[in-house]
Design an enzyme around this catalytic site. Structure first.
Site, PDB file in Angstrom:
ATOM      1  N   LEU A  80       0.790  -1.225   0.000  1.00 25.96           N
ATOM      2  CA  LEU A  80       0.000   0.000   0.000  1.00 25.96           C
ATOM      3  C   LEU A  80       0.831   1.290   0.000  1.00 25.96           C
ATOM      4  O   LEU A  80       0.268   2.376   0.025  1.00 25.96           O
ATOM      5  CB  LEU A  80      -1.017   0.017   1.152  1.00 25.96           C
ATOM      6  CG  LEU A  80      -1.905  -1.231   1.259  1.00 25.96           C
ATOM      7  CD1 LEU A  80      -2.861  -1.098   2.435  1.00 25.96           C
ATOM      8  CD2 LEU A  80      -2.658  -1.491  -0.033  1.00 25.96           C
ATOM      9  N   CYS A  81       2.160   1.187   0.001  1.00 25.83           N
ATOM     10  CA  CYS A  81       2.986   2.395  -0.146  1.00 25.83           C
ATOM     11  C   CYS A  81       3.015   2.802  -1.612  1.00 25.83           C
ATOM     12  O   CYS A  81       3.116   1.964  -2.502  1.00 25.83           O
ATOM     13  CB  CYS A  81       4.420   2.136   0.320  1.00 25.83           C
ATOM     14  SG  CYS A  81       4.634   2.220   2.097  1.00 25.83           S
ATOM     15  N   HIS A  82       2.941   4.105  -1.847  1.00 27.08           N
ATOM     16  CA  HIS A  82       3.003   4.631  -3.207  1.00 27.08           C
ATOM     17  C   HIS A  82       4.448   4.694  -3.687  1.00 27.08           C
ATOM     18  O   HIS A  82       5.334   5.042  -2.901  1.00 27.08           O
ATOM     19  CB  HIS A  82       2.419   6.053  -3.248  1.00 27.08           C
ATOM     20  CG  HIS A  82       0.961   6.099  -2.960  1.00 27.08           C
ATOM     21  ND1 HIS A  82       0.456   6.129  -1.675  1.00 27.08           N
ATOM     22  CD2 HIS A  82      -0.100   6.132  -3.789  1.00 27.08           C
ATOM     23  CE1 HIS A  82      -0.856   6.165  -1.724  1.00 27.08           C
ATOM     24  NE2 HIS A  82      -1.234   6.174  -2.991  1.00 27.08           N
ATOM     25  N   MET A 117       7.930   6.190   5.489  1.00 27.19           N
ATOM     26  CA  MET A 117       8.151   4.759   5.266  1.00 27.19           C
ATOM     27  C   MET A 117       9.472   4.526   4.534  1.00 27.19           C
ATOM     28  O   MET A 117      10.172   3.541   4.801  1.00 27.19           O
ATOM     29  CB  MET A 117       6.985   4.134   4.495  1.00 27.19           C
ATOM     30  CG  MET A 117       5.702   4.064   5.294  1.00 27.19           C
ATOM     31  SD  MET A 117       5.864   3.265   6.908  1.00 27.19           S
ATOM     32  CE  MET A 117       6.426   1.637   6.442  1.00 27.19           C
ATOM     33  N   GLU A 118       9.833   5.422   3.635  1.00 25.12           N
ATOM     34  CA  GLU A 118      11.107   5.287   2.926  1.00 25.12           C
ATOM     35  C   GLU A 118      12.284   5.464   3.884  1.00 25.12           C
ATOM     36  O   GLU A 118      13.289   4.741   3.789  1.00 25.12           O
ATOM     37  CB  GLU A 118      11.168   6.293   1.774  1.00 25.12           C
ATOM     38  CG  GLU A 118      10.289   5.940   0.598  1.00 25.12           C
ATOM     39  CD  GLU A 118       8.784   6.108   0.824  1.00 25.12           C
ATOM     40  OE1 GLU A 118       7.997   5.630  -0.008  1.00 25.12           O
ATOM     41  OE2 GLU A 118       8.364   6.721   1.837  1.00 25.12           O
ATOM     42  N   ASP A 132      24.539  -8.327   8.561  1.00 25.56           N
ATOM     43  CA  ASP A 132      25.104  -9.334   7.668  1.00 25.56           C
ATOM     44  C   ASP A 132      26.623  -9.198   7.575  1.00 25.56           C
ATOM     45  O   ASP A 132      27.348 -10.200   7.544  1.00 25.56           O
ATOM     46  CB  ASP A 132      24.477  -9.223   6.273  1.00 25.56           C
ATOM     47  CG  ASP A 132      25.001 -10.287   5.337  1.00 25.56           C
ATOM     48  OD1 ASP A 132      24.937 -11.490   5.694  1.00 25.56           O
ATOM     49  OD2 ASP A 132      25.488  -9.933   4.249  1.00 25.56           O
TER      50      ASP A 132
END
Length: 175
Positions: A80-82, A117-118, A132
């Site tokens: 749902l993120c654009h 969100m980014e 890692d």
């Protein structure tokens, strides 16, 4: 006792099903968000990170590129993120702690929706890449304390919980 009304969730329709929010009528503005995460490890591993002495190579360089890539791929990873035209991603690392690396990401765009969100995806991806890179010498490292520190632009305006912890305009951490 009065109860505050529950805000409606923008990604849920009246029937309860999820949907992508329509942002086509929103104004395009400059938008920016800063997020952070921490990777807790040992002082010995921090020294190896600081001197690019990890067996796999320069852990911070790899984590920085991973964070940038993560920000650019957010809409492919988070439902749902654009998809957004990312104009800048700055990934910084604070090694001043004796037991952790602080990862800070600032993401900018000019668009119709924010980049929180980014920024969160950038610090998450950078933290995972850093883990890692160090797992050969510290399998017990812990990724923790991920949060949004600040955002600007858009209808809801700006807020900043810790301005002294954000990178300056040149992308360097403030003293």
């Amino acid at each position: 006792m009065s109860q505050e009304p529950t805000p409606e969730l923008s990604h849920v329709r009246s029937d309860g099903s999820a949907h992508m929010v329509d942002v086509s009528n929103k104004a395009e503005t400059s938008r920016e968000a800063t997020a952070e995460a921490s990777l807790k490890t040992t002082p010995e591993v921090l020294a190896l990170i600081a001197t690019a002495g990890m067996p796999k190579g320069d852990a911070l360089a790899v984590a920085r590129i991973a964070g940038i890539m993560g920000a650019k791929k957010t809409s492919e990873l988070i439902p749902l993120c654009h998809p957004l035209p990312i104009s800048r991603v700055v990934i910084d690392f604070d090694l001043s702690s004796t037991d952790s690396v602080r990862i800070i990401a600032t993401v900018k765009t000019r668009g119709v929706t924010g980049v929180e969100m980014e920024a969160l995806t950038a610090v998450s991806t950078a933290a995972l890449a850093l883990y890692d890179m160090i797992k050969a010498v510290d399998k017990h490292a812990v990724i923790t304390d991920m949060r949004v520190l600040a955002k600007s632009g858009g209808k809801s305006g700006s807020w900043d919980i810790t301005p002294e912890l954000r990178p300056n305009p040149e992308g360097e951490l403030r003293a």
